[in-house]
Design a protein around this motif. Structure first.
Motif, PDB file in Angstrom:
ATOM      1  N   SER A 175      17.536  86.463  95.696  1.00 36.31           N
ATOM      2  CA  SER A 175      16.485  87.133  94.917  1.00 36.31           C
ATOM      3  C   SER A 175      16.639  86.902  93.418  1.00 36.31           C
ATOM      4  N   MET A 176      17.760  86.298  93.007  1.00 38.23           N
ATOM      5  CA  MET A 176      17.994  86.028  91.589  1.00 38.23           C
ATOM      6  C   MET A 176      18.236  84.539  91.355  1.00 38.23           C
ATOM      7  N   ASP A 177      17.730  83.684  92.263  1.00 41.37           N
ATOM      8  CA  ASP A 177      18.093  82.269  92.219  1.00 41.37           C
ATOM      9  C   ASP A 177      17.528  81.500  91.031  1.00 41.37           C
ATOM     10  N   ARG A 178      16.612  82.084  90.280  1.00 45.75           N
ATOM     11  CA  ARG A 178      16.179  81.436  89.034  1.00 45.75           C
ATOM     12  C   ARG A 178      17.301  81.482  87.999  1.00 45.75           C
ATOM     13  N   VAL A 179      18.205  82.449  88.141  1.00 45.17           N
ATOM     14  CA  VAL A 179      19.282  82.648  87.181  1.00 45.17           C
ATOM     15  C   VAL A 179      20.648  82.477  87.824  1.00 45.17           C
ATOM     16  N   PHE A 180      20.871  83.134  88.974  1.00 43.86           N
ATOM     17  CA  PHE A 180      22.176  83.112  89.656  1.00 43.86           C
ATOM     18  C   PHE A 180      21.999  82.553  91.061  1.00 43.86           C
ATOM     19  N   LYS A 181      22.555  81.389  91.314  1.00 47.94           N
ATOM     20  CA  LYS A 181      22.514  80.827  92.666  1.00 47.94           C
ATOM     21  C   LYS A 181      23.525  81.564  93.548  1.00 47.94           C
ATOM     22  N   GLU A 182      23.289  81.531  94.865  1.00 45.31           N
ATOM     23  CA  GLU A 182      24.243  82.125  95.792  1.00 45.31           C
ATOM     24  C   GLU A 182      25.607  81.479  95.584  1.00 45.31           C
ATOM     25  N   GLY A 183      26.648  82.308  95.546  1.00 48.10           N
ATOM     26  CA  GLY A 183      27.999  81.821  95.316  1.00 48.10           C
ATOM     27  C   GLY A 183      28.441  81.909  93.861  1.00 48.10           C
ATOM     28  N   THR A 184      27.501  82.166  92.949  1.00 47.87           N
ATOM     29  CA  THR A 184      27.839  82.331  91.539  1.00 47.87           C
ATOM     30  C   THR A 184      28.730  83.563  91.380  1.00 47.87           C
ATOM     31  N   THR A 185      29.696  83.491  90.484  1.00 47.03           N
ATOM     32  CA  THR A 185      30.534  84.651  90.177  1.00 47.03           C
ATOM     33  C   THR A 185      29.975  85.341  88.940  1.00 47.03           C
ATOM     34  N   LEU A 186      29.619  86.608  89.084  1.00 48.17           N
ATOM     35  CA  LEU A 186      29.133  87.411  87.964  1.00 48.17           C
ATOM     36  C   LEU A 186      30.307  88.127  87.324  1.00 48.17           C
ATOM     37  N   ILE A 187      30.357  88.141  86.012  1.00 51.94           N
ATOM     38  CA  ILE A 187      31.346  88.911  85.271  1.00 51.94           C
ATOM     39  C   ILE A 187      30.639  90.181  84.814  1.00 51.94           C
ATOM     40  N   VAL A 188      31.129  91.327  85.267  1.00 57.51           N
ATOM     41  CA  VAL A 188      30.461  92.613  85.049  1.00 57.51           C
ATOM     42  C   VAL A 188      31.322  93.499  84.161  1.00 57.51           C
ATOM     43  N   THR A 212      26.814 100.465  80.489  1.00 59.08           N
ATOM     44  CA  THR A 212      25.765 100.944  81.394  1.00 59.08           C
ATOM     45  C   THR A 212      24.490 101.342  80.659  1.00 59.08           C
ATOM     46  N   ASP A 213      24.467 101.155  79.335  1.00 56.98           N
ATOM     47  CA  ASP A 213      23.232 101.387  78.584  1.00 56.98           C
ATOM     48  C   ASP A 213      22.255 100.265  78.908  1.00 56.98           C
ATOM     49  N   LEU A 214      21.024 100.623  79.201  1.00 60.15           N
ATOM     50  CA  LEU A 214      20.041  99.637  79.631  1.00 60.15           C
ATOM     51  C   LEU A 214      19.349  98.976  78.433  1.00 60.15           C
ATOM     52  N   HIS A 215      19.278  97.634  78.498  1.00 58.87           N
ATOM     53  CA  HIS A 215      18.617  96.837  77.473  1.00 58.87           C
ATOM     54  C   HIS A 215      17.668  95.872  78.168  1.00 58.87           C
ATOM     55  N   ASP A 216      16.445  95.800  77.646  1.00 59.72           N
ATOM     56  CA  ASP A 216      15.418  94.962  78.248  1.00 59.72           C
ATOM     57  C   ASP A 216      15.900  93.522  78.412  1.00 59.72           C
ATOM     58  N   ARG A 217      15.620  92.965  79.591  1.00 61.52           N
ATOM     59  CA  ARG A 217      15.911  91.580  79.961  1.00 61.52           C
ATOM     60  C   ARG A 217      17.375  91.279  80.232  1.00 61.52           C
ATOM     61  N   LYS A 218      18.244  92.276  80.204  1.00 63.00           N
ATOM     62  CA  LYS A 218      19.646  92.080  80.578  1.00 63.00           C
ATOM     63  C   LYS A 218      19.764  92.251  82.096  1.00 63.00           C
ATOM     64  N   TYR A 219      20.864  91.744  82.645  1.00 58.97           N
ATOM     65  CA  TYR A 219      21.088  91.801  84.096  1.00 58.97           C
ATOM     66  C   TYR A 219      22.134  92.866  84.410  1.00 58.97           C
ATOM     67  N   TYR A 220      21.848  93.657  85.472  1.00 61.89           N
ATOM     68  CA  TYR A 220      22.713  94.770  85.832  1.00 61.89           C
ATOM     69  C   TYR A 220      22.997  94.783  87.321  1.00 61.89           C
ATOM     70  N   VAL A 221      24.202  95.251  87.661  1.00 63.85           N
ATOM     71  CA  VAL A 221      24.521  95.581  89.049  1.00 63.85           C
ATOM     72  C   VAL A 221      24.192  97.050  89.200  1.00 63.85           C
ATOM     73  N   ILE A 222      23.345  97.361  90.188  1.00 64.40           N
ATOM     74  CA  ILE A 222      22.869  98.726  90.378  1.00 64.40           C
ATOM     75  C   ILE A 222      23.156  99.189  91.793  1.00 64.40           C
ATOM     76  N   SER A 223      23.201 100.502  91.972  1.00 68.50           N
ATOM     77  CA  SER A 223      23.430 101.106  93.280  1.00 68.50           C
ATOM     78  C   SER A 223      22.410 102.208  93.499  1.00 68.50           C
ATOM     79  N   ASN A 224      22.012 102.395  94.753  1.00 65.53           N
ATOM     80  CA  ASN A 224      21.123 103.513  95.082  1.00 65.53           C
ATOM     81  C   ASN A 224      21.846 104.563  95.917  1.00 65.53           C
ATOM     82  N   GLY A 225      23.161 104.497  95.982  1.00 63.04           N
ATOM     83  CA  GLY A 225      23.945 105.434  96.780  1.00 63.04           C
ATOM     84  C   GLY A 225      24.253 104.881  98.163  1.00 63.04           C
ATOM     85  N   ASP A 226      23.396 104.003  98.675  1.00 61.54           N
ATOM     86  CA  ASP A 226      23.613 103.388  99.981  1.00 61.54           C
ATOM     87  C   ASP A 226      24.023 101.933  99.887  1.00 61.54           C
ATOM     88  N   GLY A 227      23.782 101.313  98.747  1.00 66.12           N
ATOM     89  CA  GLY A 227      24.093  99.901  98.601  1.00 66.12           C
ATOM     90  C   GLY A 227      23.971  99.448  97.170  1.00 66.12           C
TER      91      GLY A 227
END
Length: 198
Positions: free
Chosen positions: A121-134, A139-154
């Protein structure tokens, strides 16, 4: 001041406009940065490097200049996978403990970990297998930045957009939905860099 922004952008197959859209600026600003009429400051390096998939120092003339940055190389854990698709069910997405592996990375503090991308779902930027540095302290939100998010279940990785507030996929496929946050949405951290093909 000379830099390698144009060379690296072209090697990644991005136009000035595509790069500008990815970091939330204008094509004209990218031109000025590439030509050296605007200095490639630490702020610009921090915005550009993750999108281009290179260390910040690689954008400086001749790839040198790591010593000019306020960063240091450290070993960080790659602790798990993150879904680039819908939320993936997990009771405790990132438990404390040893990671899958460790990698060396150049960053200004040690409040970071790595996650490996699964899905497209992010293959325009991150291909499968890419390592993200988080950065889990950012956790402050900034427009157009990328975030790892959770909804409590995933968890999932998406691009934050501010108006209206939402987390968007960046996929070549149309099958993925925008996530509109609710009271269960939690920010795990901001993606500050990625390693792998873009």
């Amino acid at each position: 001041m000379e830099n390698r922004l144009k060379e690296i952008r072209e090697r990644k197959g991005l136009s000035q406009t595509e790069l500008a859209d990815a970091i939330g600026t204008t094509q004209g600003q990218i031109y000025k940065l590439e030509s050296g009429s605007v200095r490639l400051s630490d702020v610009w390096l921090e915005r550009l490097a993750p999108v281009l998939g290179v260390p910040q120092g690689a954008l400086l003339s001749d790839g040198a200049g790591f010593e000019t940055l306020r960063t240091s190389i450290r070993e960080i854990p790659v602790i798990d996978y993150v879904q680039a698709g819908g939320y993936v069910s997990s009771a405790n997405p990132y438990p404390k403990g040893e990671g899958m592996e460790t990698i060396l990375f150049d960053y200004k503090h040690n409040k970071i970990f790595g996650l490996r991308v699964q899905g497209n779902s992010m293959d325009r930027v991150f291909k499968e297998g890419t390592t993200l540095i988080v950065d889990y302290t950012d956790t402050d939100l900034h427009d157009r930045k990328y975030y790892v998010i959770s909804n409590g279940d995933g968890t999932s990785v998406k691009q934050y957009r501010a108006n209206p507030i939402r987390f968007e996929p960046q996929s070549f496929a149309d099958e993925y939905d925008t996530i509109f946050p609710d009271q269960n949405t939690r920010i795990i951290g901001r993606v500050v860099h990625f390693l792998g093909e873009c």
